[in-house]
Design a protein around this motif. Structure first.
Motif, short mmCIF file in Angstrom:
data_model
loop_
_atom_site.label_atom_id
_atom_site.label_comp_id
_atom_site.label_asym_id
_atom_site.label_seq_id
_atom_site.Cartn_x
_atom_site.Cartn_y
_atom_site.Cartn_z
N ALA A 265 -30.27 47.11 85.00
CA ALA A 265 -30.53 47.12 83.55
C ALA A 265 -30.51 45.69 83.00
N ASP A 266 -29.60 44.85 83.51
CA ASP A 266 -29.56 43.44 83.08
C ASP A 266 -30.89 42.76 83.40
N ASP A 268 -33.85 44.14 83.80
CA ASP A 268 -34.95 44.65 82.97
C ASP A 268 -34.91 44.03 81.57
N ARG A 269 -33.71 43.92 81.00
CA ARG A 269 -33.60 43.33 79.67
C ARG A 269 -34.10 41.88 79.67
N MET A 270 -33.85 41.19 80.77
CA MET A 270 -34.19 39.77 80.85
C MET A 270 -35.67 39.54 81.14
N GLY A 272 -38.28 41.67 80.77
CA GLY A 272 -39.23 42.30 79.84
C GLY A 272 -39.92 41.26 78.96
N ARG A 336 -27.69 39.50 73.25
CA ARG A 336 -28.64 40.59 73.48
C ARG A 336 -28.81 40.91 74.97
N TYR A 337 -28.45 39.97 75.84
CA TYR A 337 -28.64 40.19 77.27
C TYR A 337 -27.36 40.63 78.00
N ASP A 339 -23.35 41.86 77.99
CA ASP A 339 -22.20 42.39 77.28
C ASP A 339 -21.01 41.44 77.46
N ASP A 362 -25.65 35.47 69.20
CA ASP A 362 -26.59 36.04 70.16
C ASP A 362 -26.69 35.11 71.38
N HIS A 363 -27.54 35.47 72.34
CA HIS A 363 -27.60 34.69 73.58
C HIS A 363 -28.12 33.26 73.41
#
Ligand code: CO
Length: 383
Positions: A265-266, A268-270, A272, A336-337, A339, A362-363
């Motif tokens: 999941a990490d 995919d978030r990055m 995308g 956002r990336y 936790d 945020d990041h």
């Protein structure tokens, strides 16, 4: 843009004594600026960068100077508001684009600043001064690494303790670290590294791994017997690897926005946003091209491939627990990336660590309050 000082035109030397009594403090600086025909008398919080706004008394005995003419027509009183900007030329480009008139060209002002004035008729009847604190001179060194070279941007006093600064993936020293470096270079000899493929360094070949970026950082520090180390995001992970490898040579360590245990999941978030940018451009694409040059699309594809492999390329726990340097682990609570649990985990694994969660951040490190962040992290690094 922050209010740096309020300028007050003083008709007589008595004003200086008045403010001394009123503020209960002597001026921290008195300086004559020949080009303006004026003596500037500064009151305030020691003139520290980023301190509360200061008071600048303007004394003159030249009736034909700008302040002399102001006194003749309007008498003593508030003369101008001065705002500090990061980049005076960029601020003046904005002024021009807005159709506001300037009063003359940028020039040297008191306190070693570069200043420019705007026409008060265009700024609500208030004379506005824009000022920029000049940078420390910066030297960019080229350090050879297998298959290319990395750019190392060196600034700050030669005798100050060395601080090595590592940016994040797809970032660069200029894009991400510059706002922090301008504070750190006042107390450290900063060595800010552009990883291969990024910023002013040479291109990358193939799909990179942790070892390639670690090799870049190790090459950059080769001539330093001991140093402090800061890394952001991917640069933070590389900083951990360097600290584990070099032991006591890394005297103090700080990492921000780091994840060393990647889930699918990490990833995919990055990736995308990377894939979207490759497919359809946009503002991020423009910034990537400005930062990395025409090879930016190749770099994004290489970093996407690198990121894809991260769930199988965990940094071993034995590496993290081998870090001996006193370490500050920081993270934004609104990253956002990643936790905050990533930072908490790292803080628990590193033997000598402190944890700092920055509220609402945020990041992207460009979002930090640069002065506050640079002070907090700088104080840890200074030890
Ligand atoms: Co001024």
């Amino acid at each position: 843009m922050t209010l740096d000082h309020v300028g007050i035109a003083a008709a007589s030397p008595a004003a200086r004594a008045l403010f001394e009594s009123l503020l209960g403090a002597a001026p921290y600086k008195v300086e004559t600026v020949e080009s303006e025909g004026v003596t500037t008398v500064f009151f305030g919080d020691g003139g520290r960068p980023g301190a509360a706004p200061k008071l600048e008394l303007l004394e003159t005995d030249a009736p034909d100077s700008p302040v002399g003419r102001f006194l003749a027509s309007r008498g003593p009183g508030v003369h101008h508001l001065a705002f500090e900007v990061r980049d005076l030329d960029a601020a003046l480009a904005t002024v021009d684009a807005l159709g506001l008139r300037r009063l003359g060209e940028p020039r040297p002002g008191a306190d070693g600043k570069r200043i420019a004035f705007l026409h008060p008729k265009d700024t609500a009847g208030v004379l506005v001064e824009l000022l920029e604190t000049p940078r420390m001179p910066r030297e960019t060194r080229r350090v050879d690494v297998p298959g290319g070279h990395v750019a190392v941007h060196v600034s700050g006093p030669a005798e100050a303790p060395p601080l090595v600064v590592l940016h994040g993936a797809l970032g660069s020293t200029d894009l991400e670290m510059d706002r922090l470096v301008r504070f750190w270079e006042r107390r450290f000899r900063v060595h800010a590294v552009d990883f291969r493929g990024h910023g002013a360094s040479s291109a990358l070949e193939g799909t990179p791994g942790w070892d390639d970026f670690t090799a870049d950082a190790l090459a950059a520090v080769e001539a330093l017997p001991a140093f402090r180390l800061f890394g952001f995001s991917m640069g933070g992970a590389i900083a951990l690897a360097v600290a584990a490898r070099l032991g006591a040579r890394v005297e103090r360590l700080a990492v921000h926005g780091v994840n060393v245990r990647w889930s699918r999941a990490d990833v995919d978030r990055m990736i995308g946003p990377m894939q979207a940018t490759l497919a359809s451009g946009g503002r991020w694409a423009e910034r990537l091209e400005q930062t990395h040059g025409p090879g930016w699309e190749r770099l994004v594809a290489q970093l996407a491939a690198f990121t894809e492999g991260l769930p199988e390329a965990h940094m071993p726990a034995s590496l993290i627990s081998a870090i001996t340097a006193s370490t500050l682990v920081s993270a934004g609570s609104a990253d956002r990336y990643f936790d905050v649990s990533n930072a908490v985990g790292l803080y628990r694994e590193i033997p000598d660590a402190q944890l700092w969660v920055v509220p609402g951040l945020d990041h992207p490190i460009q979002g930090v309050d640069a002065e506050a962040f640079a002070r907090m992290v700088g104080d840890h690094l200074a030890g």
